[in-house]
Write an enzyme that holds these catalytic residues in place. Structure first.
Site, PDB file in Angstrom:
ATOM      1  N   PHE A  12      18.190  14.912 -61.317  1.00  0.00           N
ATOM      2  CA  PHE A  12      18.014  13.857 -60.296  1.00  0.00           C
ATOM      3  C   PHE A  12      19.138  12.836 -60.242  1.00  0.00           C
ATOM      4  CE2 PHE A  12      15.796   9.835 -58.964  1.00  0.00           C
ATOM      5  CZ  PHE A  12      16.478   9.654 -57.713  1.00  0.00           C
ATOM      6  N   ILE A  13      19.051  11.949 -61.389  1.00  0.00           N
ATOM      7  CA  ILE A  13      19.970  10.828 -61.600  1.00  0.00           C
ATOM      8  C   ILE A  13      21.536  11.276 -62.154  1.00  0.00           C
ATOM      9  CG2 ILE A  13      20.461   8.466 -62.420  1.00  0.00           C
ATOM     10  CD1 ILE A  13      17.400   8.358 -63.075  1.00  0.00           C
ATOM     11  N   ALA A  84      17.047  14.921 -70.535  1.00  0.00           N
ATOM     12  CA  ALA A  84      15.733  14.491 -70.989  1.00  0.00           C
ATOM     13  C   ALA A  84      14.384  15.327 -70.464  1.00  0.00           C
ATOM     14  CB  ALA A  84      15.484  12.913 -71.012  1.00  0.00           C
ATOM     15  N   THR A 101      13.507  17.234 -77.161  1.00  0.00           N
ATOM     16  CA  THR A 101      14.837  16.887 -76.581  1.00  0.00           C
ATOM     17  C   THR A 101      15.381  15.821 -76.574  1.00  0.00           C
ATOM     18  OG1 THR A 101      14.067  18.751 -74.905  1.00  0.00           O
ATOM     19  CG2 THR A 101      15.444  17.047 -73.845  1.00  0.00           C
ATOM     20  N   THR A 135      14.986   3.686 -70.246  1.00  0.00           N
ATOM     21  CA  THR A 135      13.901   3.515 -69.215  1.00  0.00           C
ATOM     22  C   THR A 135      13.162   2.168 -69.649  1.00  0.00           C
ATOM     23  OG1 THR A 135      11.899   4.259 -68.344  1.00  0.00           O
ATOM     24  CG2 THR A 135      12.271   4.927 -70.521  1.00  0.00           C
ATOM     25  N   ASP A 136      12.860   1.512 -68.537  1.00  0.00           N
ATOM     26  CA  ASP A 136      11.930   0.429 -68.525  1.00  0.00           C
ATOM     27  C   ASP A 136      10.715   0.439 -69.469  1.00  0.00           C
ATOM     28  OD1 ASP A 136      10.601   1.379 -66.224  1.00  0.00           O
ATOM     29  OD2 ASP A 136      10.744  -0.034 -65.127  1.00  0.00           O
ATOM     30  N   GLU A 137      10.295   1.847 -69.446  1.00  0.00           N
ATOM     31  CA  GLU A 137       9.002   2.365 -69.975  1.00  0.00           C
ATOM     32  C   GLU A 137       8.710   1.941 -71.557  1.00  0.00           C
ATOM     33  OE1 GLU A 137       7.197   5.838 -68.236  1.00  0.00           O
ATOM     34  OE2 GLU A 137       8.552   5.561 -66.496  1.00  0.00           O
ATOM     35  N   TYR A 188       6.194  10.408 -73.417  1.00  0.00           N
ATOM     36  CA  TYR A 188       7.534  10.219 -72.893  1.00  0.00           C
ATOM     37  C   TYR A 188       8.189   8.993 -73.325  1.00  0.00           C
ATOM     38  CZ  TYR A 188      11.012   8.790 -69.328  1.00  0.00           C
ATOM     39  OH  TYR A 188      12.198   8.243 -68.596  1.00  0.00           O
ATOM     40  N   LYS A 192      11.323   8.464 -75.658  1.00  0.00           N
ATOM     41  CA  LYS A 192      12.743   7.371 -75.178  1.00  0.00           C
ATOM     42  C   LYS A 192      13.059   6.270 -76.135  1.00  0.00           C
ATOM     43  CE  LYS A 192      14.828   8.029 -71.752  1.00  0.00           C
ATOM     44  NZ  LYS A 192      15.957   9.267 -71.782  1.00  0.00           N
ATOM     45  N   LEU A 228       6.398  10.674 -57.767  1.00  0.00           N
ATOM     46  CA  LEU A 228       5.728  10.102 -56.617  1.00  0.00           C
ATOM     47  C   LEU A 228       6.223  10.191 -55.318  1.00  0.00           C
ATOM     48  CD1 LEU A 228       2.879   8.690 -55.999  1.00  0.00           C
ATOM     49  CD2 LEU A 228       4.157   6.535 -55.913  1.00  0.00           C
ATOM     50  N   TYR A 245      -3.326   8.379 -58.208  1.00  0.00           N
ATOM     51  CA  TYR A 245      -3.853   8.070 -59.361  1.00  0.00           C
ATOM     52  C   TYR A 245      -4.936   6.824 -59.296  1.00  0.00           C
ATOM     53  CZ  TYR A 245      -0.453  11.590 -61.189  1.00  0.00           C
ATOM     54  OH  TYR A 245       0.095  12.593 -61.362  1.00  0.00           O
ATOM     55  N   PRO A 331      -4.082   9.268 -67.997  1.00  0.00           N
ATOM     56  CA  PRO A 331      -4.535   8.564 -69.358  1.00  0.00           C
ATOM     57  C   PRO A 331      -3.584   7.501 -69.740  1.00  0.00           C
ATOM     58  CG  PRO A 331      -4.659  11.069 -69.308  1.00  0.00           C
ATOM     59  CD  PRO A 331      -4.193  10.574 -68.019  1.00  0.00           C
TER      60      PRO A 331
HETATM   61  P1  NAD Z   1      15.345  14.972 -64.380  1.00  0.00           P
HETATM   62  O1  NAD Z   1      14.094  15.380 -65.039  1.00  0.00           O
HETATM   63  O2  NAD Z   1      15.360  14.961 -63.042  1.00  0.00           O
HETATM   64  O3  NAD Z   1      16.717  15.777 -65.273  1.00  0.00           O
HETATM   65  C1  NAD Z   1      16.874  15.801 -66.452  1.00  0.00           C
HETATM   66  C2  NAD Z   1      17.781  16.968 -66.544  1.00  0.00           C
HETATM   67  O4  NAD Z   1      18.252  17.158 -68.036  1.00  0.00           O
HETATM   68  C3  NAD Z   1      17.844  18.386 -65.972  1.00  0.00           C
HETATM   69  O5  NAD Z   1      18.894  18.584 -65.301  1.00  0.00           O
HETATM   70  C4  NAD Z   1      17.622  19.310 -67.230  1.00  0.00           C
HETATM   71  O6  NAD Z   1      17.801  20.484 -66.852  1.00  0.00           O
HETATM   72  C5  NAD Z   1      18.388  18.654 -68.518  1.00  0.00           C
HETATM   73  N1  NAD Z   1      17.728  18.768 -69.724  1.00  0.00           N
HETATM   74  C6  NAD Z   1      16.293  18.969 -70.201  1.00  0.00           C
HETATM   75  N2  NAD Z   1      16.457  19.313 -71.346  1.00  0.00           N
HETATM   76  C7  NAD Z   1      17.808  19.412 -71.690  1.00  0.00           C
HETATM   77  C8  NAD Z   1      18.496  19.737 -72.908  1.00  0.00           C
HETATM   78  N3  NAD Z   1      17.548  20.201 -74.050  1.00  0.00           N
HETATM   79  N4  NAD Z   1      19.606  20.158 -72.951  1.00  0.00           N
HETATM   80  C9  NAD Z   1      20.445  20.054 -71.861  1.00  0.00           C
HETATM   81  N5  NAD Z   1      20.000  19.457 -70.818  1.00  0.00           N
HETATM   82  C10 NAD Z   1      18.603  19.317 -70.530  1.00  0.00           C
HETATM   83  O7  NAD Z   1      15.497  13.511 -64.697  1.00  0.00           O
HETATM   84  P2  NAD Z   1      16.036  12.129 -64.246  1.00  0.00           P
HETATM   85  O8  NAD Z   1      14.910  11.692 -63.299  1.00  0.00           O
HETATM   86  O9  NAD Z   1      17.423  12.545 -63.487  1.00  0.00           O
HETATM   87  O10 NAD Z   1      16.320  11.201 -65.680  1.00  0.00           O
HETATM   88  C11 NAD Z   1      17.571  11.110 -66.157  1.00  0.00           C
HETATM   89  C12 NAD Z   1      17.453  10.395 -67.399  1.00  0.00           C
HETATM   90  O11 NAD Z   1      17.031   8.919 -66.751  1.00  0.00           O
HETATM   91  C13 NAD Z   1      16.498  10.565 -68.367  1.00  0.00           C
HETATM   92  O12 NAD Z   1      17.011  10.330 -69.707  1.00  0.00           O
HETATM   93  C14 NAD Z   1      15.247   9.596 -68.023  1.00  0.00           C
HETATM   94  O13 NAD Z   1      14.573   9.442 -68.893  1.00  0.00           O
HETATM   95  C15 NAD Z   1      15.962   8.559 -67.632  1.00  0.00           C
HETATM   96  N6  NAD Z   1      15.045   7.623 -66.358  1.00  0.00           N
HETATM   97  C16 NAD Z   1      14.748   8.156 -65.394  1.00  0.00           C
HETATM   98  C17 NAD Z   1      14.153   7.243 -64.526  1.00  0.00           C
HETATM   99  C18 NAD Z   1      13.686   7.837 -63.077  1.00  0.00           C
HETATM  100  O14 NAD Z   1      13.005   7.205 -62.124  1.00  0.00           O
HETATM  101  N7  NAD Z   1      14.038   9.093 -62.744  1.00  0.00           N
HETATM  102  C19 NAD Z   1      13.747   5.991 -64.667  1.00  0.00           C
HETATM  103  C20 NAD Z   1      14.330   5.563 -65.987  1.00  0.00           C
HETATM  104  C21 NAD Z   1      15.021   6.223 -66.650  1.00  0.00           C
HETATM  105  P1  TYD Z   2       6.254   8.636 -61.337  1.00  0.00           P
HETATM  106  O1  TYD Z   2       6.946   9.197 -60.129  1.00  0.00           O
HETATM  107  O2  TYD Z   2       5.780   9.854 -62.076  1.00  0.00           O
HETATM  108  O3  TYD Z   2       7.016   7.740 -62.250  1.00  0.00           O
HETATM  109  P2  TYD Z   2       6.476   6.985 -63.695  1.00  0.00           P
HETATM  110  O4  TYD Z   2       5.167   7.578 -64.040  1.00  0.00           O
HETATM  111  O5  TYD Z   2       7.390   7.255 -64.751  1.00  0.00           O
HETATM  112  O6  TYD Z   2       6.375   5.709 -63.348  1.00  0.00           O
HETATM  113  O7  TYD Z   2       4.923   7.824 -60.907  1.00  0.00           O
HETATM  114  C1  TYD Z   2       5.075   6.738 -60.315  1.00  0.00           C
HETATM  115  C2  TYD Z   2       3.733   6.013 -60.035  1.00  0.00           C
HETATM  116  O8  TYD Z   2       3.078   6.762 -59.201  1.00  0.00           O
HETATM  117  C3  TYD Z   2       2.940   5.940 -61.618  1.00  0.00           C
HETATM  118  O9  TYD Z   2       1.937   4.723 -61.396  1.00  0.00           O
HETATM  119  C4  TYD Z   2       1.828   7.195 -61.302  1.00  0.00           C
HETATM  120  C5  TYD Z   2       1.784   7.304 -59.935  1.00  0.00           C
HETATM  121  N1  TYD Z   2       1.438   8.835 -59.364  1.00  0.00           N
HETATM  122  C6  TYD Z   2       0.319   8.772 -58.129  1.00  0.00           C
HETATM  123  O10 TYD Z   2      -0.515   7.902 -58.124  1.00  0.00           O
HETATM  124  N2  TYD Z   2       0.276  10.401 -57.923  1.00  0.00           N
HETATM  125  C7  TYD Z   2       1.252  11.278 -58.247  1.00  0.00           C
HETATM  126  O11 TYD Z   2       0.854  12.438 -57.713  1.00  0.00           O
HETATM  127  C8  TYD Z   2       2.193  11.146 -58.821  1.00  0.00           C
HETATM  128  C9  TYD Z   2       3.279  12.045 -59.512  1.00  0.00           C
HETATM  129  C10 TYD Z   2       2.351   9.697 -59.667  1.00  0.00           C
END
Ligand code: NAD
Ligand code: TYD
Length: 393
Positions: A12-13, A84, A101, A135-137, A188, A192, A228, A245, A331
Site C-alpha cells: 500500500f504505502i 513488513a 520479516t 509506526t506510531d504503534e 506487530y 516494529k 479498516l 471491534y 485482544p
Molecule cells: P503492506 O502490508 O500493504 O505492504 C507490505 C509490502 O511488503 C508488500 O508488498 C509485501 O509483499 C512486502 N513484503 C512483505 N514481506 C516481505 C519480505 N520478507 N521481503 C520483501 N518484501 C516483503 O504494508 P503498508 O501498509 O504499505 O506498510 C508499509 C510500511 O509502513 C510497513 O513497514 C508498516 O509497518 C508501516 N506502517 C504502515 C501503516 C499503515 O497505516 N498502513 C502505518 C504505520 C506504519
Molecule cells: P487497522 O486498519 O487494522 O489498523 P491498526 O490496527 O494498525 O490501527 O484497524 C484500525 C482500527 O479499526 C483498529 O482500532 C481496529 C479496528 N477494526 C475494526 O473495528 N474492524 C475491522 O474489521 C478491522 C480490520 C479493524
C-alpha cells in the site's frame, strides 16, 4: 542521478511512494525489492513497471546474497524499507513471521548497506541514507480523555502544523512525541519497535547514516481491504455486515497516504542523520465514526450519481448504519494513537495537507473506480482469510 532501493513497494504505502517520487523527480532510478506476499500486488505498480527508471526484483529483504548483489549492481543512495508484515490481527495469529520479516529483514538490509556503503578509507560514501518506515504503534496506547472529539489545544508548535485549519481534532490531552518511551503492546508493534532499535543500534555502533519515520494510520488508494477503511468500503458495496471491534470507541489518527509519502521524501533529503521523525495528521477519529462517515458518503454518491449503483450487490436503501455489526474485540486492543508531528513541521516544513473530508472522499471514489484492482487482490486467499478471521467473532 539518485538511486532509491524501495522495499515493499508492491504494498500500500510503498506503491504510493514510488508513484510520488517518480512524479516529482526526473533524475532518479528506483529499484523495487518485494517478496509479493499476499499484501504485495504487481497490479499496484503496473504503470511504474513500464517506466525505464524502474527495476523490479522479486525477493526477500532477509536474503543476504540477493540484497548484497542488488547493492553491488546498483549504486544505491537511499534505502527506504517499507517491507513488513503490517497487519496487527495477523500478528496475533502468527507472531513469528512478523519477527522474521520485520526484525531480521531490517537487520539484513542494514548490514548489507553497511558493507556496500563503507568508503575505502573508512567512514561512509557521501549521500547515502537508510530510512526505516516505522509506526506510531511503537509508542503503545494513549488514554482517551473524552468520548467526543475536542478542538486541538493551539500552541505555537501546533499552529505551525495546522496553519489556519479548524478541522483537526483530538480525543485526548496527550500525544506521542519522539521522546515518548517505546511501549509496544502487540506482536506487530513489538516487531516494529525491535526494528527501530536495531536501526538506531547500527547508527550508534557503526555510524550508519539512518533516519526513522513513525507515522499514524494511513488511508488512500491501493489499500489492501483487510484494514479498516478499505474493508468497510468493500463490504458496503457487497451488502455485507461491517465488523466493528468492541464498541468502536478506539481512536486512530488518520493520515492521507500522499501526505505521508511527501514527508518520507523530505526526511530522506533533508532529515538530520540519526533522527526520528513523527509523521501524523492531528486527525483523530473513533472507529465507529469512521464507519458511519464511510456509509454516509457511499450512500450519498450512490444517490447523486446513480451509474455507480451497478457496483452494489444490495439495494441502495440497505446502505445505512444497520449494516454495522459489533463483534468481539481485538485482544490487547490499543485504545488511542495520536501523533505530534511538530518536529518535522519545525525542521522540514512538512504538514498534513489533505483534510480528512477530502481524503476520505478521494479514497472512496478511487475504490469505486478501481473495482478490477480490488477484485484482483481479493480472490482466493483473501476470501479464506476473511472467513477465518471473522467467522467466530
Ligand atoms: P503492506 O502490508 O500493504 O505492504 C507490505 C509490502 O511488503 C508488500 O508488498 C509485501 O509483499 C512486502 N513484503 C512483505 N514481506 C516481505 C519480505 N520478507 N521481503 C520483501 N518484501 C516483503 O504494508 P503498508 O501498509 O504499505 O506498510 C508499509 C510500511 O509502513 C510497513 O513497514 C508498516 O509497518 C508501516 N506502517 C504502515 C501503516 C499503515 O497505516 N498502513 C502505518 C504505520 C506504519
Ligand atoms: P487497522 O486498519 O487494522 O489498523 P491498526 O490496527 O494498525 O490501527 O484497524 C484500525 C482500527 O479499526 C483498529 O482500532 C481496529 C479496528 N477494526 C475494526 O473495528 N474492524 C475491522 O474489521 C478491522 C480490520 C479493524
Amino acid at each position: 542521478m539518485t538511486t532509491y532501493l524501495v522495499t515493499g513497494a508492491a504494498g500500500f504505502i510503498g506503491c504510493n511512494f514510488v508513484k510520488y517520487i517518480l512524479g516529482r523527480h526526473s533524475d532518479i532510478k528506483v529499484v523495487i525489492l518485494d517478496a509479493l506476499t499476499y499484501a504485495g500486488n504487481l497490479a499496484s505498480i503496473a504503470d511504474e513497471l513500464h517506466d525505464a527508471r524502474v527495476t523490479f526484483v522479486r525477493g526477500d529483504v532477509g536474503d543476504r546474497a540477493l540484497v548484497a548483489k542488488l547493492l553491488a549492481e546498483h549504486d544505491v543512495d537511499y534505502i527506504v524499507n517499507f517491507a513488513a508484515e503490517s497487519h496487527v490481527d495477523r500478528s496475533i495469529t502468527n507472531p513469528r513471521l512478523f519477527l522474521e520479516t520485520n526484525i531480521l529483514g531490517t537487520q539484513n538490509l542494514l548490514d548489507c548497506a553497511r558493507h556496500a556503503w563503507t568508503a575505502d578509507g573508512g567512514g561512509y560514501l557521501p549521500g547515502k541514507k537508510y530510512l526505516q518506515i516505522s509506526t506510531d504503534e511503537v509508542y503503545g496506547s494513549l488514554p482517551k480523555t473524552w468520548d467526543e472529539p475536542h478542538p486541538l489545544p493551539v500552541t505555537d508548535d501546533i499552529r505551525r502544523v495546522i496553519g489556519s485549519r479548524s478541522d483537526m481534532k483530538t480525543y485526548g490531552d496527550r500525544f506521542f512525541t519522539e521522546q515518548t518511551p517505546l511501549a509496544p503492546r502487540s506482536p506487530y508493534s513489538a516487531s516494529k519497535t525491535s526494528a527501530d532499535l536495531i536501526t538506531m543500534a547500527y547508527h550508534a555502533t557503526y555510524g550508519m547514516p539512518v533516519n526513522i519515520t513513525r507515522c499514524s494510520n494511513n488511508y488512500g488508494p491501493y489499500h489492501f481491504p483487510e484494514k479498516l477503511i478499505p474493508l468497510i468500503i468493500n463490504n458496503i458495496l457487497q451488502g455485507k455486515k461491517l465488523p466493528v471491534y468492541g464498541r468502536g470507541e478506539n481512536v486512530r489518527d488518520w493520515l492521507y497516504v500522499e501526505d505521508h509519502c511527501k514527508g518520507i521524501d523530505m526526511v530522506l533529503r533533508g532529515g538530520r542523520v540519526g533522527e526520528v521523525y513523527n509523521i501524523g495528521g492531528f486527525n483523530e477519529e473513533s472507529n465507529i465514526n469512521i464507519v458511519r462517515q464511510v456509509i454516509a458518503i457511499i450512500a450519498r454518491i450512490m444517490r447523486d450519481e446513480p451509474h455507480y449503483q451497478q457496483l452494489l450487490s444490495c439495494p441502495l436503501e440497505a446502505i445505512n448504519d444497520g449494516l454495522i455489526q459489533h463483534v468481539a474485540d481485538r485482544p490487547g486492543h490499543d485504545m488511542r494513537y495520536a501523533i505530534d508531528p511538530s518536529k518535522i513541521a519545525r525542521e522540514l516544513g512538512w504538514y498534513p495537507e489533505t483534510p480528512f473530508s477530502v481524503g476520505i472522499e478521494k479514497t472512496i471514489r478511487w475504490n469505486l473506480d478501481h473495482r478490477d484492482w480490488v477484485k484482483s487482490v481479493t480472490t482466493g486467499d483473501y476470501q479464506r482469510y476473511y472467513d477465518e478471521m471473522y467467522k467466530n467473532r
